[in-house]
Design a protein around this motif. Structure first.
Motif, short mmCIF file in Angstrom:
data_model
loop_
_atom_site.label_atom_id
_atom_site.label_comp_id
_atom_site.label_asym_id
_atom_site.label_seq_id
_atom_site.Cartn_x
_atom_site.Cartn_y
_atom_site.Cartn_z
N ASN A 31 0.82 -1.21 0.00
CA ASN A 31 0.00 0.00 0.00
C ASN A 31 0.86 1.27 0.00
O ASN A 31 0.51 2.26 -0.64
CB ASN A 31 -0.94 -0.01 1.20
N LEU A 32 1.96 1.23 0.71
CA LEU A 32 2.86 2.38 0.68
C LEU A 32 3.48 2.54 -0.72
O LEU A 32 3.70 3.66 -1.19
CB LEU A 32 3.96 2.20 1.73
N ALA A 33 3.73 1.41 -1.38
CA ALA A 33 4.24 1.47 -2.76
C ALA A 33 3.24 2.16 -3.68
O ALA A 33 3.64 2.92 -4.58
CB ALA A 33 4.52 0.05 -3.26
N VAL A 34 1.96 1.91 -3.48
CA VAL A 34 0.93 2.57 -4.29
C VAL A 34 1.04 4.09 -4.14
O VAL A 34 0.98 4.84 -5.14
CB VAL A 34 -0.47 2.10 -3.88
N GLY A 88 11.32 4.36 -8.21
CA GLY A 88 12.28 3.39 -7.68
C GLY A 88 11.87 2.85 -6.34
O GLY A 88 11.97 1.63 -6.08
N GLU A 89 11.39 3.73 -5.45
CA GLU A 89 10.93 3.28 -4.12
C GLU A 89 9.71 2.38 -4.24
O GLU A 89 9.61 1.36 -3.54
CB GLU A 89 10.61 4.49 -3.24
N ALA A 90 8.78 2.76 -5.11
CA ALA A 90 7.57 1.96 -5.29
C ALA A 90 7.92 0.57 -5.82
O ALA A 90 7.39 -0.45 -5.32
CB ALA A 90 6.61 2.67 -6.25
N GLU A 91 8.78 0.50 -6.81
CA GLU A 91 9.16 -0.79 -7.39
C GLU A 91 9.78 -1.71 -6.34
O GLU A 91 9.43 -2.89 -6.24
CB GLU A 91 10.13 -0.57 -8.54
N THR A 92 10.66 -1.16 -5.53
CA THR A 92 11.32 -1.96 -4.49
C THR A 92 10.31 -2.49 -3.47
O THR A 92 10.35 -3.67 -3.09
CB THR A 92 12.39 -1.12 -3.76
N LEU A 116 2.52 -3.87 -9.52
CA LEU A 116 3.85 -3.71 -10.12
C LEU A 116 3.74 -3.68 -11.65
O LEU A 116 4.43 -2.90 -12.32
CB LEU A 116 4.77 -4.83 -9.66
N GLY A 117 2.87 -4.53 -12.19
CA GLY A 117 2.65 -4.51 -13.64
C GLY A 117 2.15 -3.16 -14.11
O GLY A 117 2.56 -2.66 -15.17
N THR A 118 1.24 -2.55 -13.33
CA THR A 118 0.72 -1.23 -13.69
C THR A 118 1.83 -0.18 -13.69
O THR A 118 1.90 0.68 -14.58
CB THR A 118 -0.39 -0.82 -12.70
N ALA A 146 6.31 -2.30 -21.23
CA ALA A 146 5.27 -3.29 -21.47
C ALA A 146 5.79 -4.72 -21.40
O ALA A 146 5.08 -5.62 -20.92
CB ALA A 146 4.59 -3.04 -22.82
N GLU A 147 7.00 -4.96 -21.90
CA GLU A 147 7.54 -6.32 -21.88
C GLU A 147 7.70 -6.84 -20.45
O GLU A 147 7.53 -8.04 -20.21
CB GLU A 147 8.89 -6.35 -22.60
N GLU A 148 8.02 -5.95 -19.51
CA GLU A 148 8.13 -6.36 -18.11
C GLU A 148 6.76 -6.49 -17.46
O GLU A 148 6.56 -7.32 -16.57
CB GLU A 148 8.97 -5.34 -17.34
N ALA A 149 5.82 -5.67 -17.89
CA ALA A 149 4.47 -5.71 -17.31
C ALA A 149 3.70 -6.96 -17.72
O ALA A 149 2.93 -7.51 -16.92
CB ALA A 149 3.69 -4.46 -17.74
N LEU A 150 3.90 -7.40 -18.96
CA LEU A 150 3.08 -8.48 -19.52
C LEU A 150 3.06 -9.74 -18.66
O LEU A 150 1.97 -10.23 -18.30
CB LEU A 150 3.54 -8.80 -20.94
N PRO A 151 4.20 -10.34 -18.29
CA PRO A 151 4.14 -11.58 -17.50
C PRO A 151 3.53 -11.38 -16.12
O PRO A 151 2.93 -12.31 -15.56
CB PRO A 151 5.60 -12.03 -17.42
N LEU A 152 3.65 -10.18 -15.55
CA LEU A 152 3.06 -9.91 -14.24
C LEU A 152 1.54 -9.91 -14.34
O LEU A 152 0.84 -10.52 -13.50
CB LEU A 152 3.56 -8.57 -13.70
N PHE A 153 1.00 -9.24 -15.37
CA PHE A 153 -0.44 -9.22 -15.56
C PHE A 153 -0.97 -10.62 -15.89
O PHE A 153 -2.05 -11.01 -15.41
CB PHE A 153 -0.82 -8.24 -16.66
#
Length: 374
Positions: free
Chosen positions: A172-175, A184-188, A215-217, A225-232
């Motif tokens: 939630n803090l990442a959001v 960078g902080e959100a991704e971590t 994280l995909g969003t 997009a290439e990194e987002a795709l497998p997460l979604f």
């Protein structure tokens, strides 16, 4: 014993197994002689919360409201069961989009919980987190961040950093960081949340899907997009297995996956997913809900990218037919200023004008003071 078994099933995301257990527990308590208000309210809230998780809001609401009425009538005003019942109803109303009522109920539940068990205990942190989510829904970022940090500090102190609720707090803090552009902080934090939840729940749990989707969003919105795709794809698979193919959270992740395919130029996959999303949303929320309009807009953007002007104008036609209006604005989605002077922002008064405007924008190069001649 039945409640404990049901809670175990819910914790493991075995919702289909939890429902008959909770229903049986409620039936037993309904038939018991004497006054068992607290236990009966607990069974009502448990079943109502399960239905909320499954997106069965119409079945959840009477159970949650009855639980609140029962504890208010039978228990002391500062009894922790009163706080629990109110919080269950608040969480339901938040998911239904009734944010003002949800916030009022959460604040009331928090006051009771702090009085009953203390302001520095996990129960208070749980409600602080729910209240923060409701503030976030209303775009009150600073207030939401303060509440999330309070909840996270309590969980860290009382439960430890390996506990799944601490992982919830990190997510939630990442959001918040994502909204603030602190990428960078959100991704971590998202990655830490995923690791903790997988360690506690396993790789196929809804909490894991939540962080994967978030994280995909983050990646999608930054053009990754290439990194987002497998997460979604993974989040969608989990949610379909656990929640069923027609759940609104399935629709949300399918929408995200569709737009990622679109970003990658895979328009057929995007269109198929968005048509599925529209069906889920219309079934659950009704054809006139804003979420359906958003999906139609996304579908129009997919058509626009393929220069399918007539179909790209469909959202305008739908708004006109539903709302009785004849005015709309057609805008080109480009990262440059000067769109209006260049003819790429048009006020239209009919479906025909919307189609013509879309066709013009799809077949002409936009040139403005910011773009230069190329």
């Amino acid at each position: 014993a039945l409640d404990e078994l049901g809670e175990q099933y819910v914790d493991e995301a075995r919702y289909a197994d939890a429902e008959p257990v909770y229903r049986h527990a409620l039936g037993v308590r309904e038939r018991l002689p004497g006054d068992h208000a607290a236990d009966l309210a607990s069974s009502l809230s448990n079943l109502g919360t399960l239905y909320r998780k499954l997106g069965r809001f119409d079945e959840a609401e009477p159970l949650c409201r009855r639980a609140v009425e029962l504890v208010e009538l039978k228990l002391a005003v500062d009894h922790p069961y009163v706080a629990g019942a109110i919080r269950s109803l608040a969480s339901l109303q938040r998911e239904r989009g009734c944010f003002e009522e949800a916030e009022s109920l959460h604040r009331r539940a928090l006051s009771i919980e702090e009085q009953a068990r203390g302001a520095d205990q996990p129960g208070a942190a749980d409600i602080l987190n729910s209240l923060a989510e409701t503030c976030l829904d209303q775009q009150r970022l600073d207030e939401a961040e303060t509440l999330f940090r309070r909840a996270l500090a309590i969980w860290k102190k009382t439960l430890g950093e390996a506990h799944p609720m601490y992982a919830t707090g990190l997510n939630n803090l990442a959001v918040i960081h994502d909204y603030q552009g602190r990428i960078g902080e959100a991704e971590t934090l998202y990655q830490q949340s995923i690791t903790l939840d997988e360690r506690h729940y396993g790789p196929r749990h809804p909490r894991v899907a939540n962080s994967l989707n978030n994280l995909g969003t983050l990646y999608y919105e930054r053009g990754r997009a290439e990194e987002a795709l497998p997460l979604f794809e993974r989040a969608l698979s989990i949610r379909e297995d656990v929640l069923g193919e027609h759940h609104l959270k399935v629709a949300g992740t399918a929408n995200n996956l569709a737009m990622t395919h679109s970003q990658l130029g895979r328009h057929d996959q995007a269109e198929a997913l968005l048509l599925r999303v529209r069906g889920i949303e219309e079934r659950s929320r009704g054809a006139d809900h804003p979420d359906v309009a958003n999906t139609m807009n996304n579908l129009a953007s997919v058509y626009a990218e393929q220069a399918r002007a007539d179909e790209a104008a469909a959202p305008y036609k739908r708004v006109c037919s539903k709302g009785g209006t004849t005015l709309a604005v057609v805008k080109a989605q480009v990262h440059a200023g000067g769109r209006g002077k260049a003819g790429f922002v048009k006020l239209v008064r009919s479906a025909e004008e919307a189609t013509d405007a879309a066709r013009f924008m799809l077949t002409h190069r936009m040139v403005s003071a910011q773009t230069g001649p190329e």
